[in-house]
Structures are given as C-alpha cells and as structure tokens.
Scaffold this active site. Structure first.
Site, PDB file in Angstrom:
ATOM      1  N   GLY A  71      -7.238  -5.350  -1.753  1.00 25.07           N
ATOM      2  CA  GLY A  71      -8.292  -4.830  -0.892  1.00 25.07           C
ATOM      3  C   GLY A  71      -9.657  -5.404  -1.246  1.00 25.07           C
ATOM      4  O   GLY A  71     -10.462  -5.718  -0.365  1.00 25.07           O
ATOM      5  N   THR A  72      -9.913  -5.552  -2.530  1.00 27.71           N
ATOM      6  CA  THR A  72     -11.208  -6.073  -2.974  1.00 27.71           C
ATOM      7  C   THR A  72     -11.430  -7.478  -2.421  1.00 27.71           C
ATOM      8  O   THR A  72     -12.501  -7.788  -1.885  1.00 27.71           O
ATOM      9  CB  THR A  72     -11.266  -6.096  -4.516  1.00 27.71           C
ATOM     10  OG1 THR A  72     -11.119  -4.748  -4.987  1.00 27.71           O
ATOM     11  CG2 THR A  72     -12.572  -6.674  -5.020  1.00 27.71           C
ATOM     12  N   ASN A 151     -12.662   6.743   0.165  1.00 26.52           N
ATOM     13  CA  ASN A 151     -11.696   6.957  -0.908  1.00 26.52           C
ATOM     14  C   ASN A 151     -12.024   8.146  -1.804  1.00 26.52           C
ATOM     15  O   ASN A 151     -11.147   8.668  -2.475  1.00 26.52           O
ATOM     16  CB  ASN A 151     -11.559   5.684  -1.752  1.00 26.52           C
ATOM     17  CG  ASN A 151     -12.896   5.097  -2.138  1.00 26.52           C
ATOM     18  OD1 ASN A 151     -13.711   4.754  -1.283  1.00 26.52           O
ATOM     19  ND2 ASN A 151     -13.139   4.996  -3.417  1.00 26.52           N
ATOM     20  N   GLN A 179      -7.671   2.952   2.677  1.00 19.31           N
ATOM     21  CA  GLN A 179      -7.191   4.325   2.505  1.00 19.31           C
ATOM     22  C   GLN A 179      -6.421   4.858   3.704  1.00 19.31           C
ATOM     23  O   GLN A 179      -5.806   5.928   3.607  1.00 19.31           O
ATOM     24  CB  GLN A 179      -8.366   5.268   2.195  1.00 19.31           C
ATOM     25  CG  GLN A 179      -8.962   5.076   0.805  1.00 19.31           C
ATOM     26  CD  GLN A 179      -8.042   5.566  -0.320  1.00 19.31           C
ATOM     27  OE1 GLN A 179      -7.198   6.443  -0.135  1.00 19.31           O
ATOM     28  NE2 GLN A 179      -8.201   4.996  -1.497  1.00 19.31           N
ATOM     29  N   ALA A 200      -1.714  -3.244  -0.559  1.00 19.39           N
ATOM     30  CA  ALA A 200      -0.345  -2.724  -0.660  1.00 19.39           C
ATOM     31  C   ALA A 200      -0.209  -1.560  -1.642  1.00 19.39           C
ATOM     32  O   ALA A 200       0.542  -0.616  -1.381  1.00 19.39           O
ATOM     33  CB  ALA A 200       0.602  -3.856  -1.064  1.00 19.39           C
ATOM     34  N   THR A 237      -0.567 -20.928  -3.471  1.00 16.64           N
ATOM     35  CA  THR A 237       0.846 -20.655  -3.197  1.00 16.64           C
ATOM     36  C   THR A 237       1.022 -19.154  -2.986  1.00 16.64           C
ATOM     37  O   THR A 237       0.508 -18.351  -3.760  1.00 16.64           O
ATOM     38  CB  THR A 237       1.710 -21.158  -4.373  1.00 16.64           C
ATOM     39  OG1 THR A 237       1.455 -22.542  -4.530  1.00 16.64           O
ATOM     40  CG2 THR A 237       3.185 -20.909  -4.126  1.00 16.64           C
ATOM     41  N   CYS A 325     -13.382   4.208 -10.108  1.00 18.12           N
ATOM     42  CA  CYS A 325     -14.248   3.131 -10.570  1.00 18.12           C
ATOM     43  C   CYS A 325     -15.517   3.645 -11.221  1.00 18.12           C
ATOM     44  O   CYS A 325     -16.052   3.036 -12.124  1.00 18.12           O
ATOM     45  CB  CYS A 325     -14.646   2.226  -9.411  1.00 18.12           C
ATOM     46  SG  CYS A 325     -13.311   1.906  -8.284  1.00 18.12           S
TER      47      CYS A 325
END
Ligand SMILES: *Cc1c(COP(=O)(O)O)cnc(C)c1O
Length: 391
Positions: A71-72, A151, A179, A200, A237, A325
């Site tokens: 997500g970041t 969040n 979220q 994910a 990759t 965080c």
C-alpha cells in the site's frame, strides 16, 4: 490463555488457503514471467489470471492493475507519478489531514520539490465535506488524494460524491482504499476514482504485495525504471508468490465479504454499546455509522492508552493505541488531533479492529477484562482527581 487478536487494521493473519496457493511458486514453479521458455510461460499465465481476479474485486479491467510492493508504494506511486507526469498543468495537490503516513509523507516530499499541498480539515466524525473539496480546487490543481476509510477511526468518506466533483473539474483523483478493499464493496466506476491503492496483507493476503489501480488514460510517470514490467510503469521481476497469494485473498474476500461485514458490524456495535455501559467517561472516536464494519476506537478519560494496551496484552488481547505507526511516540495521533479530540482523551484512546476469526466470546472477554483494567488504572492514576476517583 486464549490469544485474541484485535489488530486487523495493522495486519491480518494470512489465510491458510492463501499460503497453500503460494507454495508451488516458491518451489517447482519458480520461473520468471518474462522468460520465453515453459517455466516462464507457466508463471506468466498465472500472473495474468491473478491480475484479472484482483481487477474483478474492484470493478476494473486487468490492464489497469499495476502490482507494487504494498500500500505504501501504491500511494507513493500515485502521488509522485501524477505530480511528475502532470507538473506542467500546475503545482497544486489537495489531500486531507487524516491520511496514512504513506500519503502525508509523499506530500511533504512533493512540497520540498516545489508543489503546494492543501490539507483539508475533517469534522468531528472524521468526514471531509465534499463542498470543501470543490472550494479548494483551482486551475493549478493536478491531483486530489483522499482516503476511502481511515485506518485509525474507521470513518468512510463520501468518495463517490467527491469523485464526481473531481471529474467535473478535470482533476485526477486518487484514493487510498487499503482499509476497504476486500472488506466493503469497492467499485472504481461507482467511486469515480482514477487511481486506487490496495494492499494484500490487509485482506488476509501476504505482506509485501499490493497494487495501484490506474484508470486507462490517466497520466502517470513510471515508478521504477528497468526491464519494462507492469507496462513499463513498475519494472522488476514480478513477485509471483505474492501476486498469487494476493489473488487468492481477493477471491476469498469477494465470496465472504457480505457475510463477514454483517457478522463484524454486529460484533462492533455490541462492543461499542457494552463498553459505554460498563465504563464511565468513555467516548467513541469516528463516525457512529459511516465506519468500517470492524473498527472500534474509543477514548477513555483518566487512563493512558499505552497502559491499557499493555494490560490487555498481559491478558492475551492484542489491540492498538491510535495507529500502529504512531504508537512509538507519545504524540497524540494526527488523526485524533484532526478530529478535534482533546489531547487528554486522545492519549486514552484504544483501537480494536476485529477480523474474520473474531468471535462473540472474544468480544465478551474484552467486555469482562477492560472495565477491570480501567478501574485499576484509574485507582492509581495521577490524571484522576480524588473526586473523580471515587465516582
Ligand atoms: C496499512 C496501510 C497502508 C500501508 O500499506 P502497506 O502494504 O503496509 O505498505 C496504507 N494506507 C492505509 C490506510 C493502511 O491502512
């Protein structure tokens, strides 16, 4: 002692079927999807299928999904990618004061690069007023970034209405939906968004994999330069096991979302209601109804969130104070501050984020344990005057 995990907003347990789906891609199916031989083609097919499943979860086309490391990265990509591609259009970005650090810190970085950022306020429930968005847009505005659900406090924004305004004014619109994807219905066309970040590990998938939805025709610069993977937007990759796990998680979420949201909403509302019956001077943070089905965030007067979280931890119950965080420092969370929650109450805030495995018994255990913890902490609290202590 049964361990009770109520911190699903920080991360979710990887679903056993997700782990199982990933295993072959750590083993015999190790090919590089860019290789022309059979091992490469095997993984190319599987990555394409995965992309389709993830696209289907949000009503997108598969060529609009760009895999990222989470997500970041998806948030960084959206903000920096659009700023870099559309800098000629203007230098103004609009966001809110309650975004995840992935968005806020990207904005700070862009400010250092000469962009001007407006941080919209929210009301006491954490809602952005779409009319504030309309007023903030200028001829110089190139990007709007407003999160779908917060969040920390769980408030869900009126993204569709905001998106309509952005579209009318021709402003590119990004939403951080980390979220909400897999938890509540998310459809990129209904929401009127051009870019959307997901991750994910917030929907029972593996860590280190996410995606940015990029609507066809959106001007965005590549995030990683190299071998041209992800249509040249994000070279490197492919993380094949991660992508397969993400797709399995998306598939499971699509199937289970409706029943799960119903189950969690009932548990959430019982927890909120009963906590306020059993603990005095307790306040709900966030919106009473426009909130994530799994989020309970309360501020409790005359106790430190940290002390409550540690006491709960000793009872085998995992929760969070504010967001994961910001729980290292003693600064009240930027989200609670933006909602106007007084500092004393913000410091006494706890976030419970329920999940697929949360049971009624788990909620009962919290209801039995937390009032006791609060009473004990208050009895020794220097924050509490003698009058309040005996109340
Ligand atoms: C967890 C989270 C992120 C970051 O996602 P990662 O995959 O951990 O990088 C971004 N935004 C929100 C709203 C989140 O909850």
């Amino acid at each position: 002692m049964k361990r009770i995990y109520l911190d699903h907003a920080a991360t979710t347990p990887t679903h056993p079927e997700v782990v199982e789906a990933m295993l072959p891609y750590f083993g015999e199916s190790f090919g590089n999807p860019s290789s022309i031989h059979f091992l490469g083609q095997e993984t190319r097919v599987i990555v394409d299928e995965a992309r389709e499943k993830i696209a289907s979860l949000i009503g997108a086309q598969s060529d609009e999904i760009v895999f990222t490391s989470g997500g970041t990265e998806a948030d960084n990509f959206a903000l920096k990618g659009v700023a870099s591609a559309c800098g000629h259009k203007g230098n103004h970005i609009i966001t809110t004061s309650i975004e995840h650090h992935a968005v806020l810190e990207s904005c700070r970085f862009l400010e250092e690069q000469g962009f001007a950022v407006s941080y919209l306020p929210v009301d006491r429930y954490g809602l952005v007023d779409p009319e504030d968005v309309r007023r903030a847009i200028t001829d110089n505005t190139l990007l709007l970034s407003i999160m779908h659900a917060n969040n920390e406090v769980g408030t869900i924004q009126a993204i569709a209405a905001i998106g309509k305004i952005a579209r009318e004014r021709g402003v590119c619109f990004h939403t951080d939906a980390v979220q909400t994807v897999g938890h509540v219905p998310v459809d990129v066309d209904e929401l009127n968004v051009d870019l959307l970040a997901m991750s994910a590990h917030k929907l029972y998938g593996p860590k280190g994999i996410g995606a940015l939805y990029v609507r066809r025709g959106t001007r965005i610069a590549p995030f990683m330069h190299g071998g041209g993977q992800e249509r040249g937007l994000r070279a490197s990759t492919e993380n094949v096991p991660g992508i397969v796990g993400f797709a399995k998680a998306a598939e499971l979420a699509q199937k289970e979302m409706g029943a799960e949201a119903k189950h969690l909403t009932a548990l959430r509302d019982r927890l909120i209601h009963e906590l306020s019956e059993r603990i005095t001077q307790i306040h709900l943070n966030g919106h009473p109804s426009q909130r994530l089905p799994n989020n309970v965030n309360v501020g409790i007067e005359f106790v430190e969130g940290e002390a409550m979280a540690i006491s709960l931890d000793l009872e085998g119950i995992a929760v969070s104070t504010g967001s994961a965080c910001s729980s290292h420092d003693m600064e009240p969370s930027h989200v609670l501050t933006a909602l106007g929650v007084p500092a004393v109450l913000a410091r006494g805030s706890l976030r419970f984020s329920l999940g697929r495995g949360t049971t009624e018994e788990d909620v009962e255990r919290v209801l039995e344990v937390l009032p006791r913890i609060v009473a004990r902490l208050r009895s020794v609290s220097p924050l509490m005057g003698d009058r309040a202590r005996t109340a």
